[in-house]
Design a protein around this motif. Structure first.
Motif, mmCIF file in Angstrom:
data_model
loop_
_atom_site.group_PDB
_atom_site.id
_atom_site.type_symbol
_atom_site.label_atom_id
_atom_site.label_comp_id
_atom_site.label_asym_id
_atom_site.label_seq_id
_atom_site.Cartn_x
_atom_site.Cartn_y
_atom_site.Cartn_z
ATOM 1 N N ILE A 1 0.836 -1.202 0.000
ATOM 2 C CA ILE A 1 0.000 0.000 0.000
ATOM 3 C C ILE A 1 0.873 1.255 0.000
ATOM 4 N N GLY A 2 1.956 1.242 0.778
ATOM 5 C CA GLY A 2 2.861 2.394 0.825
ATOM 6 C C GLY A 2 3.470 2.710 -0.525
ATOM 7 N N PHE A 3 3.963 1.680 -1.232
ATOM 8 C CA PHE A 3 4.568 1.919 -2.543
ATOM 9 C C PHE A 3 3.528 2.323 -3.585
ATOM 10 N N CYS A 4 2.317 1.796 -3.491
ATOM 11 C CA CYS A 4 1.260 2.232 -4.413
ATOM 12 C C CYS A 4 0.963 3.720 -4.217
ATOM 13 N N LEU A 5 0.836 4.137 -2.974
ATOM 14 C CA LEU A 5 0.543 5.542 -2.704
ATOM 15 C C LEU A 5 1.736 6.441 -3.032
ATOM 16 N N LEU A 6 2.941 5.979 -2.729
ATOM 17 C CA LEU A 6 4.129 6.750 -3.068
ATOM 18 C C LEU A 6 4.262 6.915 -4.582
ATOM 19 N N MET B 1 -5.103 13.369 -12.797
ATOM 20 C CA MET B 1 -6.078 12.388 -12.320
ATOM 21 C C MET B 1 -5.849 11.038 -12.986
ATOM 22 N N ALA B 2 -5.516 11.051 -14.260
ATOM 23 C CA ALA B 2 -5.291 9.791 -14.972
ATOM 24 C C ALA B 2 -4.075 9.040 -14.426
ATOM 25 N N THR B 3 -3.044 9.771 -14.017
ATOM 26 C CA THR B 3 -1.856 9.095 -13.482
ATOM 27 C C THR B 3 -2.063 8.621 -12.044
ATOM 28 N N ALA B 4 -3.025 9.188 -11.356
ATOM 29 C CA ALA B 4 -3.298 8.786 -9.974
ATOM 30 C C ALA B 4 -4.130 7.511 -9.899
ATOM 31 N N ILE B 5 -4.905 7.234 -10.923
ATOM 32 C CA ILE B 5 -5.857 6.115 -10.872
ATOM 33 C C ILE B 5 -5.186 4.753 -10.671
ATOM 34 N N PRO B 6 -4.163 4.368 -11.426
ATOM 35 C CA PRO B 6 -3.598 3.023 -11.234
ATOM 36 C C PRO B 6 -3.060 2.770 -9.827
ATOM 37 N N GLY B 7 -2.354 3.720 -9.253
ATOM 38 C CA GLY B 7 -1.819 3.544 -7.905
ATOM 39 C C GLY B 7 -2.910 3.442 -6.857
ATOM 40 N N LEU B 8 -3.945 4.268 -7.010
ATOM 41 C CA LEU B 8 -5.056 4.222 -6.061
ATOM 42 C C LEU B 8 -5.836 2.921 -6.178
ATOM 43 N N VAL B 9 -5.993 2.435 -7.412
ATOM 44 C CA VAL B 9 -6.690 1.157 -7.611
ATOM 45 C C VAL B 9 -5.895 0.017 -6.981
ATOM 46 N N MET B 10 -4.573 0.018 -7.171
ATOM 47 C CA MET B 10 -3.737 -1.039 -6.588
ATOM 48 C C MET B 10 -3.755 -0.978 -5.056
ATOM 49 N N ALA B 11 -3.705 0.214 -4.480
ATOM 50 C CA ALA B 11 -3.786 0.354 -3.023
ATOM 51 C C ALA B 11 -5.150 -0.110 -2.527
ATOM 52 N N GLY B 12 -6.205 0.268 -3.229
ATOM 53 C CA GLY B 12 -7.553 -0.177 -2.878
ATOM 54 C C GLY B 12 -7.713 -1.679 -2.973
ATOM 55 N N PHE B 13 -7.064 -2.273 -3.969
ATOM 56 C CA PHE B 13 -7.086 -3.730 -4.111
ATOM 57 C C PHE B 13 -6.441 -4.398 -2.900
ATOM 58 N N GLY B 14 -5.314 -3.861 -2.430
ATOM 59 C CA GLY B 14 -4.645 -4.407 -1.251
ATOM 60 C C GLY B 14 -5.520 -4.323 -0.013
ATOM 61 N N VAL B 15 -6.162 -3.174 0.183
ATOM 62 C CA VAL B 15 -7.064 -3.001 1.329
ATOM 63 C C VAL B 15 -8.254 -3.953 1.207
ATOM 64 N N GLY B 16 -8.817 -4.058 0.021
ATOM 65 C CA GLY B 16 -9.950 -4.957 -0.188
ATOM 66 C C GLY B 16 -9.592 -6.416 0.048
ATOM 67 N N LEU B 17 -8.402 -6.804 -0.347
ATOM 68 C CA LEU B 17 -7.943 -8.170 -0.139
ATOM 69 C C LEU B 17 -7.833 -8.485 1.350
#
Length: 165
Positions: free
Chosen positions: A99-104, A121-137
């Motif tokens: 999550i830290g590296f996704c947000l960083l 906004m377009a460059t922020a989406i992939p990192g936020l989705v990956m961090a959200g995936f980790g939290v959801g998992l």
């Protein structure tokens, strides 16, 4: 409740026993599966006087399930098993980095664009989705093992009640 305690909850537990410390260790060890890879629906782990590590084994693997970590302490009435239900340390470390590296990565990519706000906004989406995936998992794994502390507690209490257990 902080984000950290919401994501990685720790539930303290104390189990009293009329047994001596040595008897309690033997009683709990007798109810714990050890080395039986095919066993399901059992309590597995290791039991020593100074270190107890238990988890509920199921047919479906779940790395996010809570483990009980504790130790036996002598008391005037016999002994107590004091510990905490928490996710495994490796899971906490791995997901903290994930999550830290996704947000960083998200922050760095947005800052590198500077004033080009239409692309930020377009460059922020992939990192936020990956961090959200980790939290959801993590939350899905916790949901699937929500009854594990109660199952472990029941087995621990039964094992520590009498010498015949």
């Amino acid at each position: 409740m902080s984000l950290w305690t919401w994501l990685f909850p720790r539930l303290p537990a104390v189990y009293s026993s009329p047994l001596s410390r040595e008897q309690a260790v033997q009683a709990l060890r007798a109810t714990t599966a050890r080395g039986n890879i095919t066993a399901t629906g059992t309590i597995a782990g290791s039991v020593d006087a100074d270190r107890v590590l238990l988890y509920h084994r199921r047919a479906m693997r779940n790395s996010f399930k809570p483990h009980f970590r504790g130790r036996f302490v002598a008391s005037t009435q016999g002994c107590e098993l004091r510990g905490v239900f928490a996710p495994p340390l490796l899971v906490i470390v791995f997901l903290s980095f994930w999550i830290g590296f996704c947000l960083l990565g998200t922050v760095v990519s947005v800052l590198q664009l500077g004033q080009q706000s239409s692309l930020q906004m377009a460059t922020a989406i992939p990192g936020l989705v990956m961090a959200g995936f980790g939290v959801g998992l993590v939350r899905l794994g916790q949901h699937l093992s929500a009854e594990d502390p109660a199952i472990l507690s029941r087995v621990i209490r039964q094992a520590l009640q009498s010498p015949s257990a």
